[in-house]
Motif scaffolding. Structure first.
Motif, PDB file in Angstrom:
ATOM      1  N   PRO A   1       0.744  -1.244   0.086  1.00 17.02           N
ATOM      2  CA  PRO A   1       0.099  -0.003   0.161  1.00 17.02           C
ATOM      3  C   PRO A   1       0.749   1.390  -0.148  1.00 17.02           C
ATOM      4  O   PRO A   1       0.213   2.230  -0.423  1.00 17.02           O
ATOM      5  CB  PRO A   1      -0.844  -0.248   1.333  1.00 17.02           C
ATOM      6  CG  PRO A   1      -0.880  -1.540   1.683  1.00 17.02           C
ATOM      7  CD  PRO A   1       0.537  -1.969   1.177  1.00 17.02           C
TER       8      PRO A   1
ATOM      9  N   TYR B   1       3.291   1.925  -2.092  1.00 13.89           N
ATOM     10  CA  TYR B   1       3.341   2.577  -3.411  1.00 13.89           C
ATOM     11  C   TYR B   1       2.204   3.279  -4.037  1.00 13.89           C
ATOM     12  O   TYR B   1       2.282   3.863  -5.047  1.00 13.89           O
ATOM     13  CB  TYR B   1       3.392   1.420  -4.371  1.00 13.89           C
ATOM     14  CG  TYR B   1       4.705   0.417  -4.190  1.00 13.89           C
ATOM     15  CD1 TYR B   1       5.886   0.853  -3.240  1.00 13.89           C
ATOM     16  CD2 TYR B   1       4.746  -0.653  -4.795  1.00 13.89           C
ATOM     17  CE1 TYR B   1       6.993   0.227  -3.010  1.00 13.89           C
ATOM     18  CE2 TYR B   1       5.983  -1.532  -4.433  1.00 13.89           C
ATOM     19  CZ  TYR B   1       7.034  -1.015  -3.684  1.00 13.89           C
ATOM     20  OH  TYR B   1       8.002  -1.956  -3.511  1.00 13.89           O
ATOM     21  N   PHE B   2       0.985   3.571  -3.060  1.00 15.89           N
ATOM     22  CA  PHE B   2      -0.089   4.277  -3.614  1.00 15.89           C
ATOM     23  C   PHE B   2       0.039   5.645  -2.879  1.00 15.89           C
ATOM     24  O   PHE B   2       0.031   5.840  -1.753  1.00 15.89           O
ATOM     25  CB  PHE B   2      -1.199   3.804  -3.236  1.00 15.89           C
ATOM     26  CG  PHE B   2      -1.851   2.304  -3.894  1.00 15.89           C
ATOM     27  CD1 PHE B   2      -2.349   2.569  -4.958  1.00 15.89           C
ATOM     28  CD2 PHE B   2      -0.895   1.295  -3.449  1.00 15.89           C
ATOM     29  CE1 PHE B   2      -2.711   1.179  -5.819  1.00 15.89           C
ATOM     30  CE2 PHE B   2      -1.496   0.198  -4.339  1.00 15.89           C
ATOM     31  CZ  PHE B   2      -2.328   0.292  -5.298  1.00 15.89           C
TER      32      PHE B   2
ATOM     33  N   VAL C   1       0.996   7.201  -8.164  1.00 16.67           N
ATOM     34  CA  VAL C   1       0.807   5.534  -7.972  1.00 16.67           C
ATOM     35  C   VAL C   1       1.936   4.846  -8.869  1.00 16.67           C
ATOM     36  O   VAL C   1       1.884   5.131 -10.005  1.00 16.67           O
ATOM     37  CB  VAL C   1      -0.456   5.058  -8.152  1.00 16.67           C
ATOM     38  CG1 VAL C   1      -0.541   3.604  -7.729  1.00 16.67           C
ATOM     39  CG2 VAL C   1      -1.578   6.062  -7.309  1.00 16.67           C
TER      40      VAL C   1
ATOM     41  N   TRP D   1       2.273   2.397 -10.512  1.00 14.82           N
ATOM     42  CA  TRP D   1       1.632   1.047 -10.930  1.00 14.82           C
ATOM     43  C   TRP D   1       2.319   0.110 -11.411  1.00 14.82           C
ATOM     44  O   TRP D   1       2.102  -1.095 -11.166  1.00 14.82           O
ATOM     45  CB  TRP D   1       0.643   1.522 -12.038  1.00 14.82           C
ATOM     46  CG  TRP D   1      -0.441   2.413 -11.848  1.00 14.82           C
ATOM     47  CD1 TRP D   1      -0.734   3.672 -11.998  1.00 14.82           C
ATOM     48  CD2 TRP D   1      -1.623   1.914 -10.845  1.00 14.82           C
ATOM     49  NE1 TRP D   1      -1.835   4.189 -11.518  1.00 14.82           N
ATOM     50  CE2 TRP D   1      -2.732   2.956 -10.663  1.00 14.82           C
ATOM     51  CE3 TRP D   1      -1.983   0.701 -10.245  1.00 14.82           C
ATOM     52  CZ2 TRP D   1      -3.664   3.215 -10.061  1.00 14.82           C
ATOM     53  CZ3 TRP D   1      -3.152   0.774  -9.475  1.00 14.82           C
ATOM     54  CH2 TRP D   1      -3.908   1.779  -9.258  1.00 14.82           C
TER      55      TRP D   1
ATOM     56  N   VAL E   1       3.633  -1.609  -8.454  1.00 13.86           N
ATOM     57  CA  VAL E   1       2.673  -2.446  -7.804  1.00 13.86           C
ATOM     58  C   VAL E   1       2.258  -3.807  -8.282  1.00 13.86           C
ATOM     59  O   VAL E   1       2.163  -4.768  -7.573  1.00 13.86           O
ATOM     60  CB  VAL E   1       1.288  -1.616  -7.697  1.00 13.86           C
ATOM     61  CG1 VAL E   1      -0.048  -2.233  -7.333  1.00 13.86           C
ATOM     62  CG2 VAL E   1       1.373  -0.250  -6.607  1.00 13.86           C
TER      63      VAL E   1
END
Length: 285
Positions: free
Chosen positions: A240, A242-243, A248, A250, A253
């Motif tokens: 989480p 990485y948000f 973000v 992505w 993620v």
């Protein structure tokens, strides 16, 4: 007229049966695509370049597959989190099976605790972790156990152990008493009967229970979030992060999510036969 109607009825029955079969296949296919699409999409995202990730309309298949996101995810505490998750999940699973098998054997064979004990253990497993996470945090802070493996392992064991006892109790109860009694007649001690006879016969049940305990520990979030900082941080806490509020990551993620899925996928393939047998053990009398 009667002859014509009798000929038409089998045709209607045939087509209606075929329609039901294709309808079932259609529902199953839709459910399968609905469940697998997010997994496939996140795996494909992990190989896309940053421009492909944010491209509109979306690019389904990466044109130039790259492992840069995996390198970046591992550098952003991903490798440390993967190692910590593996250590914590493995340790809590082994301890749950070790202690749970002894408790389940005692309940199944000797009726320890009476009829209410198994139900009480299951009720403990239903307790929401968030209800006890803050009192546990204060206790572990006093003991200086914050950000250590033993704190997270102990809490995972606390929630895995009741489930392990409940599951293994059913598997042990299915083993015929005559097999154990013959081993005792041959001079085998009670501990020998448990270790050499009961556990091998209940191996599929042990594997099935162990996999579910491992999955719970691998995916657990509240205790890992509150009880870890840097040294014992797990994948469920790092991901989480990485948000961000402005952007973000992505690609990272997708890469870290793929890394988190792989151990469970490989484990499921390796023990597929034993898992299926363990889940169906005791279903047929």
């Amino acid at each position: 007229m009667k002859i014509q109607s009798s000929k038409q009825e089998p045709k209607k029955t045939y087509f209606s049966r075929k329609l039901r079969i294709w309808g079932r296949y259609g529902i199953i296919t839709f459910a399968l695509l609905f469940a697998l699409f997010p997994i496939v999409w996140i795996i494909l995202t992990s190989f896309k370049t940053p421009s492909e990730v944010i491209h509109s309309p979306p690019i389904w298949i990466p044109r130039e597959p790259s492992f840069n996101h995996y390198v970046g995810a591992l550098k952003l505490r991903g490798l440390t989190a993967f190692k910590n998750s593996l250590i914590i999940a493995s340790a809590s699973t082994v301890l749950s099976l070790l202690l749970g098998s002894m408790g389940a054997y005692s309940i199944a064979k000797w009726g320890t605790g009476g009829k209410l004990l198994p139900l009480s253990l299951l009720a403990m497993r239903m307790l929401p972790p968030i209800a006890v996470v803050f009192p546990v945090f204060l206790i572990f802070k006093t003991l200086q156990w914050i950000d250590t493996y033993r704190a997270v392992i102990l809490m995972h064991l606390t929630f895995n152990l009741p489930y392990s006892i409940w599951m293994l109790r059913g598997f042990f109860a299915e083993i015929p008493k005559e097999v154990e009694e013959s081993a005792r007649i041959d001079g085998c001690s009670e501990l020998g009967v448990f270790g050499k006879i009961t556990l091998p016969l209940a191996a599929p049940g042990l594997i099935a229970t162990g996999i579910f305990c491992f999955i719970f520990s691998w995916n657990e979030y509240p205790f890992a979030l509150v009880l870890t900082r840097r040294n014992a941080i797990t994948l469920s806490v790092v991901l989480p992060g990485y948000f961000g509020s402005q952007m973000v990551f992505w690609g990272e993620v997708g890469a870290l999510s793929t890394i988190a899925i792989l151990p469970l996928f490989i484990l499921g393939i390796l023990v597929k036969k034993h898992l299926t047998r363990g889940l169906t053990m005791g279903a047929v009398k």
